[in-house]
Design an enzyme around this catalytic site. Structure first.
Site, PDB file in Angstrom:
ATOM      1  N   ASP A  20     -16.778  32.437   3.485  1.00 57.16           N
ATOM      2  CA  ASP A  20     -17.498  32.740   4.719  1.00 57.16           C
ATOM      3  C   ASP A  20     -17.534  34.260   4.729  1.00 57.16           C
ATOM      4  O   ASP A  20     -16.510  34.912   4.950  1.00 57.16           O
ATOM      5  CB  ASP A  20     -16.726  32.211   5.932  1.00 57.16           C
ATOM      6  CG  ASP A  20     -17.448  32.529   7.234  1.00 57.16           C
ATOM      7  OD1 ASP A  20     -17.984  33.650   7.355  1.00 57.16           O
ATOM      8  OD2 ASP A  20     -17.479  31.675   8.131  1.00 57.16           O
ATOM      9  N   HIS A  21     -18.696  34.831   4.470  1.00 56.45           N
ATOM     10  CA  HIS A  21     -18.704  36.270   4.200  1.00 56.45           C
ATOM     11  C   HIS A  21     -18.289  37.105   5.418  1.00 56.45           C
ATOM     12  O   HIS A  21     -17.942  38.267   5.286  1.00 56.45           O
ATOM     13  CB  HIS A  21     -20.051  36.730   3.624  1.00 56.45           C
ATOM     14  CG  HIS A  21     -21.166  36.817   4.625  1.00 56.45           C
ATOM     15  ND1 HIS A  21     -21.877  35.734   5.045  1.00 56.45           N
ATOM     16  CD2 HIS A  21     -21.691  37.874   5.287  1.00 56.45           C
ATOM     17  CE1 HIS A  21     -22.787  36.113   5.925  1.00 56.45           C
ATOM     18  NE2 HIS A  21     -22.699  37.418   6.093  1.00 56.45           N
ATOM     19  N   HIS A  25     -19.365  31.154  10.886  1.00 55.69           N
ATOM     20  CA  HIS A  25     -19.062  32.546  11.231  1.00 55.69           C
ATOM     21  C   HIS A  25     -18.456  32.708  12.632  1.00 55.69           C
ATOM     22  O   HIS A  25     -17.418  33.343  12.793  1.00 55.69           O
ATOM     23  CB  HIS A  25     -20.328  33.407  11.145  1.00 55.69           C
ATOM     24  CG  HIS A  25     -21.014  33.360   9.811  1.00 55.69           C
ATOM     25  ND1 HIS A  25     -20.325  33.252   8.633  1.00 55.69           N
ATOM     26  CD2 HIS A  25     -22.327  33.421   9.455  1.00 55.69           C
ATOM     27  CE1 HIS A  25     -21.184  33.249   7.617  1.00 55.69           C
ATOM     28  NE2 HIS A  25     -22.399  33.345   8.089  1.00 55.69           N
TER      29      HIS A  25
HETATM   30  P1  NDP Z   1     -32.009  29.862  -2.458  1.00 57.67           P
HETATM   31  O1  NDP Z   1     -32.872  28.908  -1.698  1.00 57.67           O
HETATM   32  O2  NDP Z   1     -32.575  31.198  -2.790  1.00 57.67           O
HETATM   33  O3  NDP Z   1     -31.555  29.080  -3.766  1.00 57.67           O
HETATM   34  C1  NDP Z   1     -30.654  29.635  -4.724  1.00 57.67           C
HETATM   35  C2  NDP Z   1     -31.012  29.174  -6.103  1.00 57.67           C
HETATM   36  O4  NDP Z   1     -30.606  27.824  -6.278  1.00 57.67           O
HETATM   37  C3  NDP Z   1     -32.490  29.160  -6.431  1.00 57.67           C
HETATM   38  O5  NDP Z   1     -32.980  30.417  -6.757  1.00 57.67           O
HETATM   39  C4  NDP Z   1     -32.499  28.208  -7.593  1.00 57.67           C
HETATM   40  O6  NDP Z   1     -31.989  28.866  -8.735  1.00 57.67           O
HETATM   41  C5  NDP Z   1     -31.500  27.190  -7.164  1.00 57.67           C
HETATM   42  N1  NDP Z   1     -32.178  26.117  -6.403  1.00 57.67           N
HETATM   43  C6  NDP Z   1     -32.906  26.216  -5.299  1.00 57.67           C
HETATM   44  N2  NDP Z   1     -33.332  25.023  -4.861  1.00 57.67           N
HETATM   45  C7  NDP Z   1     -32.870  24.142  -5.728  1.00 57.67           C
HETATM   46  C8  NDP Z   1     -32.959  22.747  -5.802  1.00 57.67           C
HETATM   47  N3  NDP Z   1     -33.610  22.017  -4.914  1.00 57.67           N
HETATM   48  N4  NDP Z   1     -32.377  22.144  -6.834  1.00 57.67           N
HETATM   49  C9  NDP Z   1     -31.726  22.851  -7.748  1.00 57.67           C
HETATM   50  N5  NDP Z   1     -31.598  24.194  -7.700  1.00 57.67           N
HETATM   51  C10 NDP Z   1     -32.149  24.827  -6.698  1.00 57.67           C
HETATM   52  O7  NDP Z   1     -30.655  29.985  -1.666  1.00 57.67           O
HETATM   53  P2  NDP Z   1     -29.848  31.288  -1.242  1.00 57.67           P
HETATM   54  O8  NDP Z   1     -29.676  32.165  -2.434  1.00 57.67           O
HETATM   55  O9  NDP Z   1     -30.428  31.833  -0.013  1.00 57.67           O
HETATM   56  O10 NDP Z   1     -28.453  30.665  -0.828  1.00 57.67           O
HETATM   57  C11 NDP Z   1     -27.559  30.129  -1.782  1.00 57.67           C
HETATM   58  C12 NDP Z   1     -26.341  29.589  -1.058  1.00 57.67           C
HETATM   59  O11 NDP Z   1     -25.719  30.665  -0.370  1.00 57.67           O
HETATM   60  C13 NDP Z   1     -26.671  28.549   0.002  1.00 57.67           C
HETATM   61  O12 NDP Z   1     -25.641  27.622   0.045  1.00 57.67           O
HETATM   62  C14 NDP Z   1     -26.718  29.365   1.280  1.00 57.67           C
HETATM   63  O13 NDP Z   1     -26.426  28.586   2.413  1.00 57.67           O
HETATM   64  C15 NDP Z   1     -25.641  30.397   1.020  1.00 57.67           C
HETATM   65  N6  NDP Z   1     -25.807  31.642   1.760  1.00 57.67           N
HETATM   66  C16 NDP Z   1     -26.939  32.379   1.621  1.00 57.67           C
HETATM   67  C17 NDP Z   1     -27.083  33.568   2.283  1.00 57.67           C
HETATM   68  C18 NDP Z   1     -28.296  34.408   2.127  1.00 57.67           C
HETATM   69  O14 NDP Z   1     -28.356  35.462   2.782  1.00 57.67           O
HETATM   70  N7  NDP Z   1     -29.267  34.027   1.297  1.00 57.67           N
HETATM   71  C19 NDP Z   1     -26.018  34.090   3.161  1.00 57.67           C
HETATM   72  C20 NDP Z   1     -24.853  33.250   3.211  1.00 57.67           C
HETATM   73  C21 NDP Z   1     -24.774  32.073   2.523  1.00 57.67           C
HETATM   74  P3  NDP Z   1     -32.626  28.680 -10.178  1.00 57.67           P
HETATM   75  O15 NDP Z   1     -34.085  28.494  -9.995  1.00 57.67           O
HETATM   76  O16 NDP Z   1     -32.252  29.953 -10.856  1.00 57.67           O
HETATM   77  O17 NDP Z   1     -31.993  27.472 -10.758  1.00 57.67           O
HETATM   78  C1  BG6 Z   2     -25.743  33.737   6.696  1.00 59.01           C
HETATM   79  C2  BG6 Z   2     -26.805  32.892   7.328  1.00 59.01           C
HETATM   80  O1  BG6 Z   2     -24.574  33.000   6.521  1.00 59.01           O
HETATM   81  O2  BG6 Z   2     -25.460  34.847   7.538  1.00 59.01           O
HETATM   82  C3  BG6 Z   2     -28.041  33.706   7.612  1.00 59.01           C
HETATM   83  O3  BG6 Z   2     -27.135  31.828   6.442  1.00 59.01           O
HETATM   84  C4  BG6 Z   2     -27.707  34.931   8.424  1.00 59.01           C
HETATM   85  O4  BG6 Z   2     -29.002  32.927   8.310  1.00 59.01           O
HETATM   86  C5  BG6 Z   2     -26.574  35.697   7.768  1.00 59.01           C
HETATM   87  O5  BG6 Z   2     -28.858  35.750   8.496  1.00 59.01           O
HETATM   88  C6  BG6 Z   2     -26.091  36.822   8.658  1.00 59.01           C
HETATM   89  O6  BG6 Z   2     -25.177  37.598   7.955  1.00 59.01           O
HETATM   90  P1  BG6 Z   2     -24.957  39.138   8.331  1.00 59.01           P
HETATM   91  O7  BG6 Z   2     -23.878  39.565   7.417  1.00 59.01           O
HETATM   92  O8  BG6 Z   2     -26.281  39.807   8.074  1.00 59.01           O
HETATM   93  O9  BG6 Z   2     -24.600  39.148   9.770  1.00 59.01           O
END
Ligand code: NDP
Ligand code: BG6
Length: 515
Positions: free
Chosen positions: A200-201, A263
């Site tokens: 949990d960042h 969070h």
């Molecule tokens: P994305 O939607 O960008 O997906 C991440 C990667 O996962 C994709 O680039 C792809 O990688 C792979 N992927 C996406 N969809 C699928 C699918 N249906 N089946 C298989 N592979 C798939 O997600 P995020 O990077 O935004 O988030 C990743 C994780 O981190 C999630 O659990 C999210 O809740 C968590 N998170 C994200 C935050 C953010 O700011 N983005 C903040 C905090 C938590 P490839 O094509 O290379 O295989």
């Molecule tokens: C992530 C959520 O965990 O936290 C996002 O998936 C949200 O929706 C983000 O924007 C907020 O993080 P921060 O560090 O920018 O407050």
């Protein structure tokens, strides 16, 4: 490292400099999180000489690209998102240790070939490494990844030694209590709890870590940190951003799953927990989980409901017109997903019985601010009460998590003059003023902690389940209600009026002002 870049953060990291040789495998190599946060965090760790001498980054993804293509993407992500500019010498150090592995997350063969790749790296280095798996994919593929890590033997490499494999798993951890329990079970069948790092960042943010220090390293707070002195506690995590490009994920999640379950519940645990017996990870997590277990079931319907949900309509953010939630990309125009949630919680324990804990989180709100405000009871109205001389505010301690990180105390002071008139004034401590800016990002600290096996800032399995136990009945109730009870708020506002009503029972108000 450049001397002018030194930050006090770096001084206290002697144990972190001893991380064993590490191969980090990031699943979801092309993802938003990998690009914006994880790769820049690894670059900055290298910049600060915090990576072990033998360090390799393997991006795992479905696209069939080469090592060099992935390294170029990583280079762009440092240029675009790192808190520091790209330094060629630092980059060259990690560039040669970046590899890519292409495959499906449910393809066992891809994991077998990954294991072979890892073996090759180790024999080239002439020593074994710990393997740190980072699940940065949508939660829908967590399960096949975990199964394949187990079945390929990658999860049990060097078990019970300092080089045991480890897994960092992103949030949300499950969609509800049942799925979180299932995920914990799968996790438990492939990894031992000591290998698991549920991230949990928010726990990696310096200001969040400082909550324990402020509470337990200063003797003045503990005697008043209870129902005798505290009137209420407000936790706000507000964002100006909308759902942006993450509509596909967000619409299946909503504010309750995306922010509140993790969070804000973590912030509540830290602000309300009892003093731990030591700083050992288990002692801290034991106390956090006790708070979650003491939270009373919420009233979900009627005038005294403890929950409010809403999504944003069009409005102005920073003077610019923005779309409503239903007009955003990848959002169905009949979506009933909430982008704002507010809760009123009661903690049924000796310390907090009767003190309301209010929490709210939303996107497209008036300002980006995460803060905890502890409002104390007013003094008895005996003095300073006559005529217009009276403006005695509640003392409030505001812990500003971000931005403008710091702590502000609201006190009452005498307005200079012949009459005794009072006015609330602010006493402020700012992190940037005291410690300098350019503080390391949460992901730097957390990746480093996982590398050395320190789980203090990660969530334990029972903790996440305790939080889902509070959240799941709300999700079920909302699902039964459908659209009924879903409010709307104008983008750029502080949320729906209904969230104010949560506080009216006790004549409280949400904080709207700045620091
Ligand atoms: P994305 O939607 O960008 O997906 C991440 C990667 O996962 C994709 O680039 C792809 O990688 C792979 N992927 C996406 N969809 C699928 C699918 N249906 N089946 C298989 N592979 C798939 O997600 P995020 O990077 O935004 O988030 C990743 C994780 O981190 C999630 O659990 C999210 O809740 C968590 N998170 C994200 C935050 C953010 O700011 N983005 C903040 C905090 C938590 P490839 O094509 O290379 O295989
Ligand atoms: C992530 C959520 O965990 O936290 C996002 O998936 C949200 O929706 C983000 O924007 C907020 O993080 P921060 O560090 O920018 O407050």
């Amino acid at each position: 490292m450049i001397e002018s870049d030194r930050h006090p953060f770096l001084e206290g990291l002697s144990k972190h400099r001893g991380a064993p040789p590490t191969i980090i495998v990031i699943f979801g190599a092309s993802g938003d999180l990998t690009t914006r946060k994880l790769v820049p965090a690894i670059y900055n760790l290298s910049y600060d000489n915090l990576l072990p001498a033998n360090f390799t980054l393997i991006g795992f993804g479905r696209n069939p690209i080469s090592d060099e293509e992935f390294a170029n993407i990583a280079n762009d992500s440092v240029k675009n998102y790192s808190r520091r500019d790209l330094n060629t010498n630092v980059w060259e150090k990690i560039h040669s240790n970046i590899q890519y592995h292409s495959g499906g997350y449910d393809d066992f063969n891809a994991f077998k070939t990954l294991a072979e790749k890892i073996d090759k790296i180790q024999s080239k280095n002439g020593q074994d490494s710990q393997i740190l798996f980072y699940l940065s994919t949508p939660p829908s593929v967590f399960e096949p990844i975990l199964r394949n890590l187990g079945e390929s033997g990658l999860s049990s490499r060097n078990l019970h030694t300092r080089l045991a494999s480890k897994v960092i798993i992103e949030k949300p951890f499950g969609r509800d209590l049942k799925s979180a329990q299932d995920l914990n079970n799968i996790m438990g069948s492939k990894f031992e709890e000591s290998q698991v790092f549920r991230i949990d960042h928010y726990l990696g943010k310096e200001t969040v870590q400082d909550l324990l220090v402020q509470r337990f390293a200063n003797n003045i707070f503990e005697p008043i940190w209870n129902r005798q002195y505290v009137e209420s506690v407000q936790i706000t995590v507000a964002e100006e951003l909308g759902v942006g490009s993450r509509g596909g994920y967000y619409d299946k999640s909503g504010a309750l799953r995306d922010m509140i379950q993790n969070h804000t519940m973590q912030l509540l645990s830290l602000i309300a927990m009892e003093p731990p017996v030591s700083l050992h990870p288990e002692s801290i997590r034991d106390e956090k989980v006790k708070v979650l277990r003491a939270i009373q079931p919420l009233n979900l319907d009627g005038d005294h409901s403890d929950v409010v949900r809403a999504h944003y309509s069009e409005g102005l953010i920073g003077g610019k017109k923005v779309d409503g939630y239903l007009q955003e990309k990848n959002i169905p125009n009949d979506s009933i997903t909430e982008t704002f949630a507010a809760l009123r919680l009661s903690i049924n324990n000796w310390r907090w019985k009767g003190v309301p804990f209010y929490m709210r989180s939303g996107k497209r709100m008036a300002r980006r601010v995460s803060e905890i405000a502890v409002q104390f009871k007013k003094p008895p109205g005996i003095l300073f009460t006559e005529g217009n001389r009276f403006d005695v505010a509640s003392n409030t301690m505001v812990v500003r998590i971000q931005p403008d990180e710091g702590i502000t105390m609201l006190l009452n002071s005498k307005i200079p003059g012949l009459e005794t008139r009072t006015q609330p004034v602010k006493m402020h401590f700012g992190y940037a003023t005291t410690f300098g800016s350019n503080t390391p990002e949460a992901y730097e600290r957390l990746i480093l902690d996982a590398m050395i096996g320190d789980s203090t800032l990660f969530i334990r399995g029972d903790e996440t389940e305790a939080s889902w136990k509070i959240i799941t009945p709300i999700l079920d109730y909302w699902s039964d209600c459908g659209r009924q009870g879903l409010e709307s708020y104008v983008s750029g506002s502080w949320g729906p009026l209904a969230s104010d009503r949560l506080l009216w029972d006790k004549s409280h108000e949400w904080r709207r002002s700045g620091p």
